[in-house]
Design an enzyme around this catalytic site. Sequence first.
Site, PDB file in Angstrom:
ATOM      1  N   GLU A   1      45.045 -62.117  30.918  1.00 14.70           N
ATOM      2  CA  GLU A   1      44.141 -61.011  30.649  1.00 14.70           C
ATOM      3  C   GLU A   1      44.077 -60.798  29.137  1.00 14.70           C
ATOM      4  OE1 GLU A   1      44.905 -57.470  32.921  1.00 14.70           O
ATOM      5  OE2 GLU A   1      45.314 -58.636  34.720  1.00 14.70           O
TER       6      GLU A   1
ATOM      7  N   CYS B   1      50.737 -59.905  37.435  1.00  7.61           N
ATOM      8  CA  CYS B   1      51.204 -61.254  37.784  1.00  7.61           C
ATOM      9  C   CYS B   1      52.715 -61.424  37.737  1.00  7.61           C
ATOM     10  CB  CYS B   1      50.532 -62.266  36.866  1.00  7.61           C
ATOM     11  SG  CYS B   1      48.746 -62.134  36.953  1.00  7.61           S
TER      12      CYS B   1
HETATM   13  C1  UGA Z   1      50.231 -64.120  33.009  1.00  6.38           C
HETATM   14  C2  UGA Z   1      50.383 -65.569  32.494  1.00  6.38           C
HETATM   15  O1  UGA Z   1      50.647 -65.552  31.085  1.00  6.38           O
HETATM   16  C3  UGA Z   1      49.106 -66.386  32.759  1.00  6.38           C
HETATM   17  O2  UGA Z   1      49.297 -67.734  32.356  1.00  6.38           O
HETATM   18  C4  UGA Z   1      48.818 -66.346  34.265  1.00  6.38           C
HETATM   19  O3  UGA Z   1      47.628 -67.050  34.580  1.00  6.38           O
HETATM   20  C5  UGA Z   1      48.671 -64.902  34.698  1.00  6.38           C
HETATM   21  O4  UGA Z   1      49.887 -64.175  34.395  1.00  6.38           O
HETATM   22  C6  UGA Z   1      48.431 -64.900  36.186  1.00  6.38           C
HETATM   23  O5  UGA Z   1      49.320 -65.326  36.937  1.00  6.38           O
HETATM   24  O6  UGA Z   1      47.305 -64.600  36.616  1.00  6.38           O
HETATM   25  P1  UGA Z   1      49.015 -61.900  32.082  1.00  6.38           P
HETATM   26  O7  UGA Z   1      49.694 -61.200  33.215  1.00  6.38           O
HETATM   27  O8  UGA Z   1      47.575 -61.674  31.836  1.00  6.38           O
HETATM   28  O9  UGA Z   1      49.181 -63.508  32.258  1.00  6.38           O
HETATM   29  O10 UGA Z   1      49.770 -61.467  30.757  1.00  6.38           O
HETATM   30  P2  UGA Z   1      50.816 -62.119  29.729  1.00  6.38           P
HETATM   31  O11 UGA Z   1      50.177 -62.324  28.432  1.00  6.38           O
HETATM   32  O12 UGA Z   1      51.522 -63.263  30.336  1.00  6.38           O
HETATM   33  O13 UGA Z   1      51.857 -60.909  29.587  1.00  6.38           O
HETATM   34  C7  UGA Z   1      52.618 -60.452  30.689  1.00  6.38           C
HETATM   35  C8  UGA Z   1      53.587 -59.366  30.247  1.00  6.38           C
HETATM   36  O14 UGA Z   1      54.620 -59.920  29.450  1.00  6.38           O
HETATM   37  C9  UGA Z   1      52.951 -58.275  29.399  1.00  6.38           C
HETATM   38  O15 UGA Z   1      53.474 -57.022  29.800  1.00  6.38           O
HETATM   39  C10 UGA Z   1      53.374 -58.609  27.990  1.00  6.38           C
HETATM   40  O16 UGA Z   1      53.412 -57.503  27.130  1.00  6.38           O
HETATM   41  C11 UGA Z   1      54.757 -59.159  28.246  1.00  6.38           C
HETATM   42  N1  UGA Z   1      55.235 -60.069  27.180  1.00  6.38           N
HETATM   43  C12 UGA Z   1      54.589 -61.233  26.933  1.00  6.38           C
HETATM   44  C13 UGA Z   1      56.393 -59.741  26.491  1.00  6.38           C
HETATM   45  O17 UGA Z   1      57.019 -58.668  26.708  1.00  6.38           O
HETATM   46  N2  UGA Z   1      56.859 -60.597  25.535  1.00  6.38           N
HETATM   47  C14 UGA Z   1      56.234 -61.773  25.273  1.00  6.38           C
HETATM   48  O18 UGA Z   1      56.734 -62.529  24.384  1.00  6.38           O
HETATM   49  C15 UGA Z   1      55.061 -62.097  25.975  1.00  6.38           C
END
Ligand code: UGA
Length: 441
Positions: free
Chosen positions: A160, A268
Site C-alpha cells: 500500500e 497483511c
Molecule cells: C506488505 C508487503 O510489504 C507486500 O509485499 C505485500 O504484498 C503486502 O503486505 C500484502 O501481503 O498484500 P503492506 O502491508 O502494504 O505490504 O505494508 P509494508 O510496507 O510491508 O509495511 C507493513 C508494516 O510494517 C507497516 O506498519 C510498516 O510501518 C511496518 N514496517 C515496515 C516497519 O515497522 N519497519 C520497516 O522497516 C518496514
Amino acid sequence: MQNTPNTSISVFGLGYVGLVTALSFAEMGFDVIGCDVDAEKIRRLKNREIPFFEPGLKNLLDENLSNERIQFTDIYEHAVRNSSVLMICVGTPLNEKFEADVSQVESVLTAIAQHINGFKSVVIKSTVPVGTSRRADQIIRAANPTCDIEVASNPEFLREGSAIEDTMKPSRVIVGCDHPRTTDILRRIYEPFLKNGNPFIVMSPESSEMSKYAANCMLALRISYMNQLSQLCERTNADIEEVRKGIGSDPRIGPHFIYAGVGYGGSCFPKDTRAFSEWAKSLDVNLSLVSQTIEANNNQREKVLGRILKNMTPEPCTISFWGVAFKAGTDDIREAPSIYFAQELLRMGYRVQVFDPLANDAFKKYFSGNKELQVYSNQYEATEGSSLLVVLTEHKSFRTPNFQKLQSAMKKYQIFDGRNVYNPQIIQEAGFDYHGVGRSI
Ligand code: UGA
C-alpha cells in the site's frame, strides 16, 4: 515476445490488490473487466470514484475509463464469459480460529464453474493457504466436469502506498502452475511489466502459495527483531538507528525492512503471520519464529506505550498523535498501532488529539462517539494544549516541524518519535524533550 493481442482479463474482487491489478493491466493496454459483488462499489467506480486512497490510482481510473480499456460489473456471468484469464483477488480474512477464510475464493470458483464458456486460465492472486490452487481445480471440475480450465497461483507482492509502482515494475512475478499453456499465457501478459529484466519465476502451485506467506513472515520477522533490539538499545548507550545502518550495509542483510518503530500493522503482516503459524500447527510443524514475531510485535506496542507514559504526570492530560495510518502514504488504519495507543490512553483517562493527512476520516469513524478523542484537519491545531506529541506514522509533512507553532500550541514541549524520523539534536536544540524508539533518550 509480443502481447497476446486478444487476451482479455477479468479481475474478481476490487479491493487493494484487485483494483490496482485491474487498472495496471488496463494501463498496459489489455481489455479488463473488474468484477465485485458490491454493487455500490461498482456504481462508484463507474462514476470515477476510488474506494480508498492510493497514490496515482485516480488518474489510472480516469484514463482507463476514458479510453474504455476497463469496465466494471457486479455480474459474474459477464466477467467469466468475456475473458480468457480470470484473476481472483478477493479477500481471505482470518476466521475465529485464526485461519485464512477462503469462502470468497470459493464463491468465485463456483461462479466460474457455472458460467464457463471455452478455455479459461484461472489465476489465484489472493493470499491463500498452501494447496488452495489444486483444490480450486477440483472445485470447478466437480461442479462442471467437462470444463476446459487450468488453475495457477500468482501471488501479489504490492505494498500500500506504492501499489502502482510495485505492480508496474514488480521485483519478480511468481507463477505456480503445472500447465504449460497457462504458464505461457501468464508469461506473455506479464512481459510488458518485466522490461526491467526482473524475473518471471515458475514453480509448483504449492511453492508459489508458500512463497507469499514466507515473504511476508520473513519481513515481519526482520521488523520484530529490530524492535526487540531497540529495547536492548534503550538500556544501553546504543542507538538503533546507528545499529540499523551498521547491519543494513552488509549486503547479506540489506537496508530494507529493518526500521524499528511502534510495531507493524496493516491488513497483511498481522493476518498472514497468524494464518501461517496456525496452518503450520495443523501440520504438526512449530513455526516458533513466526509465532514469536507476532508476540514481539504485541510486546513492542506495550513497551512503547510504557515509554509514552513514562514522562507523563499521573493526572491525565492531553496527548497528541501525528499520524494514525499503519504507515505513510495510505489512509488505511487496519491493525494500526495508533488504535491500540488511543484505546489504552483513553482507558486511562487521557484526552487524545489526532492529525493524519490521509487517515483522519477512518480514525474518526473508528472512535466515533468518544468525546475524549478529537480529530483535527491541521497538524498544529492537533497539538493545542497538549503535553506530549507522539509521531506514529512517518508522513513527509511531519519531518520538518515548525517549532514556533508547536511551542505556541503545546502546554509542555515533549516529543515521542515513534518512527525515529527526527535528529534528536535538532529537536533538543529547538527546546523540546526528545524520546525515540531504541535510543536511550
Ligand atoms: C506488505 C508487503 O510489504 C507486500 O509485499 C505485500 O504484498 C503486502 O503486505 C500484502 O501481503 O498484500 P503492506 O502491508 O502494504 O505490504 O505494508 P509494508 O510496507 O510491508 O509495511 C507493513 C508494516 O510494517 C507497516 O506498519 C510498516 O510501518 C511496518 N514496517 C515496515 C516497519 O515497522 N519497519 C520497516 O522497516 C518496514
